[in-house]
Design a protein around this motif. Structure first.
Motif, PDB file in Angstrom:
ATOM      1  N   ALA A 209       0.831  -1.203   0.000  1.00 51.49           N
ATOM      2  CA  ALA A 209       0.000   0.000   0.000  1.00 51.49           C
ATOM      3  C   ALA A 209       0.861   1.246   0.000  1.00 51.49           C
ATOM      4  CB  ALA A 209      -0.913  -0.001   1.225  1.00 51.49           C
ATOM      5  N   GLY A 210       0.453   2.225  -0.809  1.00 50.23           N
ATOM      6  CA  GLY A 210       1.115   3.519  -0.835  1.00 50.23           C
ATOM      7  C   GLY A 210       0.355   4.543  -0.025  1.00 50.23           C
ATOM      8  N   PRO A 211       0.804   5.800  -0.066  1.00 51.26           N
ATOM      9  CA  PRO A 211       0.167   6.857   0.728  1.00 51.26           C
ATOM     10  C   PRO A 211      -1.058   7.434   0.032  1.00 51.26           C
ATOM     11  CG  PRO A 211       2.080   7.725  -0.396  1.00 51.26           C
ATOM     12  CD  PRO A 211       2.024   6.267  -0.735  1.00 51.26           C
ATOM     13  N   GLY A 212      -2.071   6.589  -0.155  1.00 49.13           N
ATOM     14  CA  GLY A 212      -3.279   7.056  -0.824  1.00 49.13           C
ATOM     15  C   GLY A 212      -4.124   5.904  -1.304  1.00 49.13           C
ATOM     16  N   PHE A 213      -4.925   6.180  -2.329  1.00 46.80           N
ATOM     17  CA  PHE A 213      -5.889   5.195  -2.821  1.00 46.80           C
ATOM     18  C   PHE A 213      -5.175   4.119  -3.637  1.00 46.80           C
ATOM     19  CE2 PHE A 213      -9.980   4.356  -5.321  1.00 46.80           C
ATOM     20  CZ  PHE A 213     -10.594   3.720  -4.261  1.00 46.80           C
ATOM     21  N   PHE A 214      -5.924   3.284  -4.351  1.00 40.19           N
ATOM     22  CA  PHE A 214      -5.382   2.067  -4.958  1.00 40.19           C
ATOM     23  C   PHE A 214      -4.289   2.342  -5.988  1.00 40.19           C
ATOM     24  CE2 PHE A 214      -9.723  -0.172  -4.233  1.00 40.19           C
ATOM     25  CZ  PHE A 214      -9.468  -0.192  -2.877  1.00 40.19           C
ATOM     26  N   ASP A 215      -4.306   3.514  -6.629  1.00 39.40           N
ATOM     27  CA  ASP A 215      -3.309   3.791  -7.661  1.00 39.40           C
ATOM     28  C   ASP A 215      -1.960   4.208  -7.092  1.00 39.40           C
ATOM     29  OD1 ASP A 215      -4.685   6.068  -6.797  1.00 39.40           O
ATOM     30  OD2 ASP A 215      -4.177   7.190  -8.584  1.00 39.40           O
ATOM     31  N   THR A 216      -1.781   4.153  -5.763  1.00 41.41           N
ATOM     32  CA  THR A 216      -0.464   4.379  -5.168  1.00 41.41           C
ATOM     33  C   THR A 216       0.194   3.079  -4.732  1.00 41.41           C
ATOM     34  OG1 THR A 216      -1.242   4.658  -2.884  1.00 41.41           O
ATOM     35  CG2 THR A 216      -1.249   6.618  -4.294  1.00 41.41           C
ATOM     36  N   ALA A 217      -0.425   1.934  -5.014  1.00 39.25           N
ATOM     37  CA  ALA A 217       0.048   0.637  -4.529  1.00 39.25           C
ATOM     38  C   ALA A 217       0.735  -0.157  -5.650  1.00 39.25           C
ATOM     39  CB  ALA A 217      -1.124  -0.160  -3.954  1.00 39.25           C
TER      40      ALA A 217
END
Length: 469
Positions: A209-217
Protein backbone atom coordinates in the motif's frame (compact mmCIF):
# COMPACT_ATOMS: atom_id res chain seq x y z
CA UNK A 1 14.47 -19.96 -4.09
CA UNK A 2 14.71 -23.78 -3.90
CA UNK A 3 11.32 -25.43 -3.91
CA UNK A 4 9.63 -28.64 -2.93
CA UNK A 5 7.20 -29.69 -5.61
CA UNK A 6 3.88 -30.49 -4.02
CA UNK A 7 2.86 -31.05 -0.40
CA UNK A 8 5.41 -32.63 1.87
CA UNK A 9 2.91 -35.24 3.05
CA UNK A 10 1.49 -38.06 0.93
CA UNK A 11 -2.21 -37.92 1.76
CA UNK A 12 -4.65 -35.31 0.40
CA UNK A 13 -5.55 -32.65 2.94
CA UNK A 14 -8.75 -31.84 4.75
CA UNK A 15 -9.41 -28.23 5.68
CA UNK A 16 -8.82 -27.49 9.37
CA UNK A 17 -11.78 -27.64 11.72
CA UNK A 18 -9.99 -26.23 14.77
CA UNK A 19 -10.17 -22.61 15.86
CA UNK A 20 -7.60 -20.25 14.32
CA UNK A 21 -5.81 -18.10 16.89
CA UNK A 22 -3.38 -15.24 16.32
CA UNK A 23 0.32 -16.14 16.65
CA UNK A 24 2.06 -13.17 14.96
CA UNK A 25 1.41 -9.67 13.66
CA UNK A 26 3.57 -7.51 11.39
CA UNK A 27 3.52 -3.95 10.05
CA UNK A 28 6.53 -3.52 7.72
CA UNK A 29 6.43 0.22 6.99
CA UNK A 30 9.30 1.44 4.77
CA UNK A 31 9.31 4.43 2.39
CA UNK A 32 12.47 3.01 0.76
CA UNK A 33 12.04 -0.72 0.20
CA UNK A 34 13.98 -2.97 2.56
CA UNK A 35 14.26 -5.61 -0.18
CA UNK A 36 17.95 -6.64 -0.05
CA UNK A 37 18.28 -6.93 -3.83
CA UNK A 38 17.64 -3.22 -4.39
CA UNK A 39 21.08 -1.79 -5.11
CA UNK A 40 21.99 1.88 -4.87
CA UNK A 41 25.23 3.38 -6.10
CA UNK A 42 27.41 5.61 -3.95
CA UNK A 43 26.66 8.75 -5.96
CA UNK A 44 23.05 9.79 -6.12
CA UNK A 45 20.54 7.25 -7.29
CA UNK A 46 19.48 3.63 -7.76
CA UNK A 47 20.85 1.98 -10.89
CA UNK A 48 17.56 2.70 -12.69
CA UNK A 49 13.93 3.45 -12.01
CA UNK A 50 11.90 1.08 -14.17
CA UNK A 51 8.51 1.79 -12.57
CA UNK A 52 6.69 4.78 -11.06
CA UNK A 53 8.13 3.92 -7.66
CA UNK A 54 10.92 5.98 -6.13
CA UNK A 55 11.85 7.12 -2.67
CA UNK A 56 14.58 8.89 -0.76
CA UNK A 57 14.96 9.01 3.03
CA UNK A 58 17.08 11.48 5.02
CA UNK A 59 17.91 10.73 8.67
CA UNK A 60 17.85 14.03 10.56
CA UNK A 61 19.66 15.47 13.54
CA UNK A 62 18.03 17.73 16.12
CA UNK A 63 19.43 20.70 14.21
CA UNK A 64 17.00 19.98 11.34
CA UNK A 65 14.15 21.43 13.40
CA UNK A 66 15.67 24.89 12.98
CA UNK A 67 17.33 24.45 9.60
CA UNK A 68 16.46 23.59 6.02
CA UNK A 69 16.54 20.13 4.40
CA UNK A 70 15.35 19.02 0.93
CA UNK A 71 15.07 15.70 -0.91
CA UNK A 72 14.93 15.76 -4.73
CA UNK A 73 13.93 13.69 -7.73
CA UNK A 74 15.21 15.27 -10.95
CA UNK A 75 14.43 14.09 -14.49
CA UNK A 76 16.63 14.14 -17.59
CA UNK A 77 15.22 17.51 -18.73
CA UNK A 78 15.88 19.19 -15.42
CA UNK A 79 12.37 19.07 -13.96
CA UNK A 80 12.71 18.73 -10.20
CA UNK A 81 10.37 17.29 -7.58
CA UNK A 82 11.27 18.35 -4.05
CA UNK A 83 10.18 17.67 -0.48
CA UNK A 84 11.51 20.33 1.88
CA UNK A 85 11.58 20.81 5.62
CA UNK A 86 12.03 24.38 6.78
CA UNK A 87 11.67 25.37 10.45
CA UNK A 88 9.33 22.46 11.11
CA UNK A 89 7.11 23.06 8.05
CA UNK A 90 7.00 20.43 5.31
CA UNK A 91 5.97 21.04 1.72
CA UNK A 92 6.42 19.97 -1.90
CA UNK A 93 7.75 21.96 -4.85
CA UNK A 94 7.19 20.93 -8.47
CA UNK A 95 9.48 22.71 -10.92
CA UNK A 96 8.68 21.85 -14.56
CA UNK A 97 7.79 24.54 -17.12
CA UNK A 98 6.46 26.40 -14.10
CA UNK A 99 7.09 26.13 -10.37
CA UNK A 100 4.38 25.48 -7.80
CA UNK A 101 4.51 24.95 -4.05
CA UNK A 102 2.14 22.66 -2.17
CA UNK A 103 1.52 22.68 1.59
CA UNK A 104 -1.11 21.28 3.92
CA UNK A 105 -2.35 23.79 6.48
CA UNK A 106 -3.70 21.05 8.70
CA UNK A 107 -0.99 18.38 8.35
CA UNK A 108 2.11 20.20 7.17
CA UNK A 109 3.99 20.75 10.44
CA UNK A 110 6.22 18.19 12.19
CA UNK A 111 7.00 18.58 15.88
CA UNK A 112 10.16 16.50 16.27
CA UNK A 113 11.06 15.05 12.85
CA UNK A 114 13.54 12.19 12.94
CA UNK A 115 13.60 11.67 9.16
CA UNK A 116 12.24 13.17 5.95
CA UNK A 117 11.12 11.09 2.96
CA UNK A 118 10.07 11.94 -0.59
CA UNK A 119 8.11 9.23 -2.42
CA UNK A 120 6.76 8.78 -5.93
CA UNK A 121 3.99 6.18 -6.05
CA UNK A 122 2.15 6.00 -9.35
CA UNK A 123 1.32 9.59 -10.19
CA UNK A 124 1.41 10.79 -6.57
CA UNK A 125 4.26 12.69 -4.94
CA UNK A 126 4.33 12.64 -1.13
CA UNK A 127 6.47 14.16 1.62
CA UNK A 128 6.56 12.20 4.87
CA UNK A 129 8.29 12.64 8.21
CA UNK A 130 9.16 10.04 10.79
CA UNK A 131 8.16 11.13 14.27
CA UNK A 132 8.57 8.91 17.34
CA UNK A 133 9.25 6.02 14.98
CA UNK A 134 6.04 6.57 12.93
CA UNK A 135 5.92 7.75 9.31
CA UNK A 136 3.31 10.47 8.65
CA UNK A 137 2.33 12.00 5.29
CA UNK A 138 2.71 15.80 5.50
CA UNK A 139 2.10 16.87 1.89
CA UNK A 140 0.78 15.09 -1.21
CA UNK A 141 0.12 16.16 -4.79
CA UNK A 142 -1.16 14.52 -7.97
CA UNK A 143 1.30 14.88 -10.87
CA UNK A 144 -1.16 13.82 -13.58
CA UNK A 145 -1.41 17.25 -15.24
CA UNK A 146 2.31 18.04 -14.93
CA UNK A 147 4.31 14.89 -15.78
CA UNK A 148 3.83 11.34 -17.08
CA UNK A 149 5.18 9.19 -14.23
CA UNK A 150 4.12 5.94 -15.94
CA UNK A 151 6.42 6.59 -18.93
CA UNK A 152 9.48 4.24 -18.83
CA UNK A 153 11.64 6.76 -20.72
CA UNK A 154 10.89 9.48 -18.15
CA UNK A 155 11.51 7.08 -15.26
CA UNK A 156 14.89 5.97 -16.62
CA UNK A 157 16.14 9.56 -16.40
CA UNK A 158 15.26 10.13 -12.74
CA UNK A 159 18.08 11.00 -10.33
CA UNK A 160 17.64 11.21 -6.57
CA UNK A 161 19.56 13.60 -4.37
CA UNK A 162 19.36 15.99 -1.45
CA UNK A 163 20.58 19.27 -0.01
CA UNK A 164 20.68 20.49 3.58
CA UNK A 165 22.12 22.96 6.01
CA UNK A 166 25.35 21.69 7.62
CA UNK A 167 24.82 19.29 10.50
CA UNK A 168 21.14 18.55 9.79
CA UNK A 169 21.48 15.16 8.03
CA UNK A 170 23.47 12.19 9.32
CA UNK A 171 22.42 9.48 6.85
CA UNK A 172 20.37 8.83 3.73
CA UNK A 173 19.31 6.16 1.29
CA UNK A 174 17.33 5.95 -1.95
CA UNK A 175 15.62 3.20 -3.91
CA UNK A 176 12.19 2.07 -4.94
CA UNK A 177 9.19 2.72 -2.71
CA UNK A 178 8.44 0.07 -0.11
CA UNK A 179 5.05 0.15 1.62
CA UNK A 180 2.95 1.71 4.35
CA UNK A 181 1.01 -1.52 4.83
CA UNK A 182 0.16 -4.83 3.18
CA UNK A 183 -3.17 -6.19 2.02
CA UNK A 184 -4.53 -8.79 -0.45
CA UNK A 185 -2.13 -11.50 0.78
CA UNK A 186 -2.07 -14.73 -1.25
CA UNK A 187 -0.04 -17.91 -1.05
CA UNK A 188 2.28 -18.32 -4.05
CA UNK A 189 1.42 -21.76 -5.43
CA UNK A 190 2.31 -24.30 -8.05
CA UNK A 191 -0.31 -24.65 -10.78
CA UNK A 192 -1.85 -27.66 -8.97
CA UNK A 193 -2.50 -25.50 -5.89
CA UNK A 194 0.33 -26.78 -3.70
CA UNK A 195 2.42 -24.30 -1.79
CA UNK A 196 5.65 -22.97 -3.33
CA UNK A 197 8.07 -23.73 -0.49
CA UNK A 198 11.72 -23.58 0.43
CA UNK A 199 13.37 -25.18 3.45
CA UNK A 200 12.06 -22.58 5.90
CA UNK A 201 8.72 -21.39 4.60
CA UNK A 202 6.55 -20.11 1.78
CA UNK A 203 6.21 -17.16 -0.54
CA UNK A 204 3.28 -14.77 -0.34
CA UNK A 205 2.18 -12.10 -2.77
CA UNK A 206 0.76 -8.89 -1.35
CA UNK A 207 -0.41 -5.44 -2.28
CA UNK A 208 2.15 -2.95 -0.99
CA UNK A 209 0.00 0.00 0.00
CA UNK A 210 1.11 3.52 -0.84
CA UNK A 211 0.17 6.86 0.73
CA UNK A 212 -3.28 7.06 -0.82
CA UNK A 213 -5.89 5.19 -2.82
CA UNK A 214 -5.38 2.07 -4.96
CA UNK A 215 -3.31 3.79 -7.66
CA UNK A 216 -0.46 4.38 -5.17
CA UNK A 217 0.05 0.64 -4.53
CA UNK A 218 1.87 -2.22 -6.29
CA UNK A 219 2.44 -5.99 -6.06
CA UNK A 220 5.23 -7.40 -3.89
CA UNK A 221 6.48 -10.85 -2.84
CA UNK A 222 7.32 -11.79 0.74
CA UNK A 223 8.82 -14.84 2.44
CA UNK A 224 7.02 -16.17 5.52
CA UNK A 225 9.05 -18.41 7.81
CA UNK A 226 6.44 -20.96 8.83
CA UNK A 227 8.25 -21.79 12.09
CA UNK A 228 9.18 -18.35 13.43
CA UNK A 229 6.53 -16.45 11.42
CA UNK A 230 9.12 -13.88 10.37
CA UNK A 231 8.15 -11.90 7.25
CA UNK A 232 10.81 -10.77 4.75
CA UNK A 233 10.42 -8.59 1.66
CA UNK A 234 11.75 -10.40 -1.42
CA UNK A 235 10.69 -8.55 -4.59
CA UNK A 236 8.39 -6.07 -6.32
CA UNK A 237 6.33 -6.59 -9.48
CA UNK A 238 5.10 -3.98 -11.95
CA UNK A 239 3.16 -4.41 -15.15
CA UNK A 240 2.73 -3.06 -18.66
CA UNK A 241 -0.71 -3.18 -20.26
CA UNK A 242 -1.88 -4.48 -23.65
CA UNK A 243 -4.29 -1.56 -24.07
CA UNK A 244 -2.28 1.51 -23.03
CA UNK A 245 1.36 2.60 -22.73
CA UNK A 246 3.26 2.84 -19.48
CA UNK A 247 4.15 0.86 -16.36
CA UNK A 248 1.53 0.40 -13.63
CA UNK A 249 1.35 -0.81 -10.06
CA UNK A 250 -1.42 -3.34 -10.65
CA UNK A 251 -2.16 -5.55 -7.66
CA UNK A 252 -4.52 -8.02 -5.97
CA UNK A 253 -2.48 -10.71 -7.71
CA UNK A 254 -1.94 -14.47 -7.73
CA UNK A 255 1.56 -15.71 -8.53
CA UNK A 256 1.78 -19.29 -9.84
CA UNK A 257 4.78 -21.49 -10.64
CA UNK A 258 3.87 -23.49 -13.75
CA UNK A 259 6.73 -25.82 -14.65
CA UNK A 260 9.71 -23.63 -15.50
CA UNK A 261 7.83 -20.33 -15.75
CA UNK A 262 5.79 -17.99 -13.63
CA UNK A 263 2.20 -16.96 -14.25
CA UNK A 264 1.03 -13.74 -12.62
CA UNK A 265 -2.68 -12.95 -12.75
CA UNK A 266 -3.39 -9.46 -11.49
CA UNK A 267 -6.13 -6.86 -11.19
CA UNK A 268 -5.74 -3.55 -13.03
CA UNK A 269 -6.11 -1.26 -10.01
CA UNK A 270 -2.91 0.61 -10.87
CA UNK A 271 -4.69 3.36 -12.83
CA UNK A 272 -8.08 3.21 -11.18
CA UNK A 273 -9.89 6.53 -11.75
CA UNK A 274 -7.05 7.98 -13.82
CA UNK A 275 -8.06 10.42 -16.57
CA UNK A 276 -8.60 8.47 -19.79
CA UNK A 277 -9.28 5.16 -18.06
CA UNK A 278 -11.66 3.05 -20.19
CA UNK A 279 -15.22 3.64 -18.86
CA UNK A 280 -18.00 1.14 -18.48
CA UNK A 281 -21.57 1.74 -19.64
CA UNK A 282 -22.18 3.94 -16.59
CA UNK A 283 -19.14 6.13 -17.23
CA UNK A 284 -17.17 4.63 -14.32
CA UNK A 285 -13.69 3.12 -14.69
CA UNK A 286 -13.24 -0.59 -15.26
CA UNK A 287 -11.03 -2.98 -13.38
CA UNK A 288 -10.18 -6.18 -15.19
CA UNK A 289 -7.57 -8.95 -15.05
CA UNK A 290 -4.35 -9.46 -16.98
CA UNK A 291 -1.88 -12.33 -17.18
CA UNK A 292 1.92 -12.18 -17.31
CA UNK A 293 4.36 -15.01 -18.04
CA UNK A 294 7.99 -14.87 -16.98
CA UNK A 295 11.04 -17.10 -16.87
CA UNK A 296 12.89 -14.71 -14.56
CA UNK A 297 13.54 -15.01 -10.84
CA UNK A 298 10.47 -13.21 -9.55
CA UNK A 299 11.41 -14.06 -5.97
CA UNK A 300 14.16 -11.41 -5.98
CA UNK A 301 14.57 -7.85 -7.24
CA UNK A 302 12.25 -5.52 -9.12
CA UNK A 303 10.49 -6.72 -12.27
CA UNK A 304 8.36 -5.09 -14.96
CA UNK A 305 6.19 -7.79 -16.57
CA UNK A 306 4.41 -7.69 -19.92
CA UNK A 307 0.76 -8.72 -19.70
CA UNK A 308 -2.00 -9.93 -21.97
CA UNK A 309 -5.75 -9.87 -21.23
CA UNK A 310 -7.17 -12.70 -19.12
CA UNK A 311 -10.84 -12.58 -20.20
CA UNK A 312 -13.07 -13.69 -17.34
CA UNK A 313 -16.63 -14.65 -18.32
CA UNK A 314 -19.52 -12.79 -16.74
CA UNK A 315 -22.33 -14.10 -18.97
CA UNK A 316 -25.70 -13.52 -17.34
CA UNK A 317 -24.21 -11.27 -14.66
CA UNK A 318 -24.45 -7.53 -14.37
CA UNK A 319 -20.74 -6.79 -14.19
CA UNK A 320 -18.84 -3.49 -14.35
CA UNK A 321 -15.49 -4.98 -13.35
CA UNK A 322 -13.63 -8.10 -12.23
CA UNK A 323 -10.68 -8.56 -9.84
CA UNK A 324 -8.97 -10.88 -7.29
CA UNK A 325 -8.02 -13.70 -9.72
CA UNK A 326 -6.93 -17.08 -8.32
CA UNK A 327 -5.73 -19.88 -10.63
CA UNK A 328 -5.78 -23.67 -10.20
CA UNK A 329 -5.04 -26.35 -12.77
CA UNK A 330 -6.90 -29.65 -12.39
CA UNK A 331 -6.98 -32.83 -14.46
CA UNK A 332 -9.78 -31.28 -16.56
CA UNK A 333 -8.10 -27.92 -17.17
CA UNK A 334 -8.08 -24.58 -15.38
CA UNK A 335 -10.29 -23.11 -12.69
CA UNK A 336 -10.20 -19.37 -12.05
CA UNK A 337 -11.84 -17.82 -9.04
CA UNK A 338 -12.50 -14.09 -9.16
CA UNK A 339 -14.76 -11.29 -7.99
CA UNK A 340 -17.40 -9.62 -10.16
CA UNK A 341 -18.83 -6.21 -9.32
CA UNK A 342 -22.41 -5.22 -10.10
CA UNK A 343 -21.29 -1.64 -9.49
CA UNK A 344 -18.53 0.14 -7.58
CA UNK A 345 -18.45 -1.07 -4.88
CA UNK A 346 -20.88 -3.99 -4.72
CA UNK A 347 -19.23 -7.34 -5.51
CA UNK A 348 -19.41 -11.11 -5.10
CA UNK A 349 -17.39 -14.28 -5.87
CA UNK A 350 -17.50 -16.10 -9.20
CA UNK A 351 -15.84 -19.18 -10.70
CA UNK A 352 -14.81 -19.96 -14.28
CA UNK A 353 -13.45 -23.15 -15.85
CA UNK A 354 -11.99 -24.20 -19.18
CA UNK A 355 -9.39 -26.34 -20.92
CA UNK A 356 -7.11 -23.30 -21.27
CA UNK A 357 -6.92 -19.88 -19.68
CA UNK A 358 -8.07 -18.29 -22.94
CA UNK A 359 -11.16 -20.53 -23.19
CA UNK A 360 -13.01 -20.07 -19.91
CA UNK A 361 -16.73 -20.38 -19.23
CA UNK A 362 -18.65 -19.23 -16.19
CA UNK A 363 -19.36 -21.99 -13.67
CA UNK A 364 -21.41 -19.81 -11.38
CA UNK A 365 -21.49 -16.84 -9.02
CA UNK A 366 -22.56 -16.25 -5.43
CA UNK A 367 -24.93 -13.38 -6.09
CA UNK A 368 -26.59 -13.14 -2.67
CA UNK A 369 -23.55 -11.16 -1.41
CA UNK A 370 -22.77 -7.49 -1.91
CA UNK A 371 -19.34 -7.29 -0.23
CA UNK A 372 -17.50 -10.60 -0.60
CA UNK A 373 -14.04 -10.91 -2.16
CA UNK A 374 -10.67 -12.69 -1.91
CA UNK A 375 -11.94 -15.72 -3.87
CA UNK A 376 -9.40 -18.51 -3.22
CA UNK A 377 -9.26 -22.07 -4.60
CA UNK A 378 -7.90 -24.85 -2.38
CA UNK A 379 -7.51 -28.51 -3.51
CA UNK A 380 -8.56 -30.87 -0.71
CA UNK A 381 -9.39 -34.54 -0.16
CA UNK A 382 -13.05 -33.54 -0.53
CA UNK A 383 -12.48 -31.82 -3.88
CA UNK A 384 -11.79 -28.21 -4.74
CA UNK A 385 -12.97 -25.79 -2.10
CA UNK A 386 -13.67 -22.11 -2.77
CA UNK A 387 -12.88 -19.75 0.10
CA UNK A 388 -13.92 -16.12 0.39
CA UNK A 389 -14.35 -13.27 2.84
CA UNK A 390 -17.82 -11.93 3.69
CA UNK A 391 -17.60 -8.24 4.54
CA UNK A 392 -19.74 -6.28 7.01
CA UNK A 393 -22.04 -4.77 4.34
CA UNK A 394 -23.54 -8.13 3.38
CA UNK A 395 -26.98 -9.27 4.53
CA UNK A 396 -26.93 -9.82 8.29
CA UNK A 397 -26.56 -13.63 8.21
CA UNK A 398 -23.65 -13.39 5.76
CA UNK A 399 -21.48 -10.80 7.50
CA UNK A 400 -17.94 -11.01 8.89
CA UNK A 401 -17.20 -14.66 8.12
CA UNK A 402 -15.06 -16.88 5.90
CA UNK A 403 -17.38 -19.18 3.91
CA UNK A 404 -16.23 -22.47 2.40
CA UNK A 405 -17.97 -23.45 -0.86
CA UNK A 406 -17.73 -26.47 -3.12
CA UNK A 407 -16.99 -26.37 -6.83
CA UNK A 408 -20.66 -25.70 -7.57
CA UNK A 409 -20.46 -22.70 -5.19
CA UNK A 410 -22.73 -24.26 -2.59
CA UNK A 411 -21.73 -23.32 0.94
CA UNK A 412 -20.46 -26.36 2.87
CA UNK A 413 -19.01 -24.68 5.94
CA UNK A 414 -17.02 -21.78 7.34
CA UNK A 415 -13.51 -21.38 8.68
CA UNK A 416 -13.41 -21.04 12.45
CA UNK A 417 -11.35 -17.86 12.52
CA UNK A 418 -11.74 -14.37 13.95
CA UNK A 419 -12.93 -11.82 11.43
CA UNK A 420 -10.76 -8.73 11.50
CA UNK A 421 -11.52 -5.20 10.35
CA UNK A 422 -11.71 -4.58 6.59
CA UNK A 423 -12.27 -7.63 4.31
CA UNK A 424 -9.23 -9.78 5.07
CA UNK A 425 -8.66 -12.68 2.67
CA UNK A 426 -8.66 -16.30 3.95
CA UNK A 427 -5.18 -17.32 2.75
CA UNK A 428 -4.36 -20.79 4.09
CA UNK A 429 -0.90 -22.36 4.35
CA UNK A 430 -1.14 -26.17 4.71
CA UNK A 431 1.20 -27.98 7.13
CA UNK A 432 4.76 -28.45 5.89
CA UNK A 433 8.32 -28.99 7.14
CA UNK A 434 8.65 -27.53 10.64
CA UNK A 435 5.00 -26.46 10.49
CA UNK A 436 2.67 -29.06 12.03
CA UNK A 437 -0.44 -26.87 11.96
CA UNK A 438 -2.39 -24.92 9.35
CA UNK A 439 -1.70 -21.20 9.13
CA UNK A 440 -3.98 -18.44 7.96
CA UNK A 441 -2.26 -15.28 6.74
CA UNK A 442 -4.58 -12.32 6.44
CA UNK A 443 -4.72 -8.55 6.98
CA UNK A 444 -6.86 -6.00 8.72
CA UNK A 445 -7.87 -2.40 8.13
CA UNK A 446 -5.36 -0.68 10.44
CA UNK A 447 -4.23 2.49 8.63
CA UNK A 448 -0.78 4.10 8.61
CA UNK A 449 0.71 7.33 7.40
CA UNK A 450 -1.71 9.71 9.09
CA UNK A 451 -4.91 11.33 7.89
CA UNK A 452 -3.47 12.88 4.74
CA UNK A 453 -2.68 9.42 3.34
CA UNK A 454 -6.36 8.52 3.65
CA UNK A 455 -7.95 5.21 2.72
CA UNK A 456 -5.83 2.45 1.24
CA UNK A 457 -2.83 2.15 3.57
CA UNK A 458 -4.21 -0.87 5.44
CA UNK A 459 -3.12 -3.05 7.04
CA UNK A 460 -1.38 -5.18 9.62
CA UNK A 461 -0.37 -8.67 8.48
CA UNK A 462 -1.92 -11.18 10.88
CA UNK A 463 -0.77 -14.81 11.12
CA UNK A 464 -3.13 -17.30 12.76
CA UNK A 465 -2.67 -21.02 13.53
CA UNK A 466 -5.09 -23.97 13.73
CA UNK A 467 -4.52 -27.65 14.41
CA UNK A 468 -5.23 -30.24 11.72
CA UNK A 469 -8.21 -32.61 12.20
Amino acid sequence: MPTRRGFWFTQPVHLPTGRFTEVARHRPVAPVADCPTIATDTASRPTAYAAPSAAIELDLTDAARRGEVAAHLTDARGARLTAHLRDGRIGLRIATDRTTDHHSRRHGRARRPEALALTLTGRHLTALTREQGRWIARARVDLARRLVPHDPAWLAGLVSGWSADPGTVHGWRAGVFGQLGLRDLRLVTHANGTAYRDDTGVLLSATSAGPGFFDTAHTSLWHLDTTTHALTHRSDLWFTRPDRPGVYGDHASHVVRDGEEWLVATSTWGDFALPGRRPDQHGKPWVDVTLARSGGDLAAGTHVLTTTPLPLPTDGLTSVGVWDPHLLRTAEGWLVGFVSARKYFEFHPALAAGPDLDALSLVGAVTDRRETEGTTLVPTADGVRVLASDGPRNPRRLRRRHPVLDRDLREVGTLDAPYLSNIGWPTLVPPGPGQPDWLMVTFDGTPAGGRLAGYGTHGDVVVLSSTTP
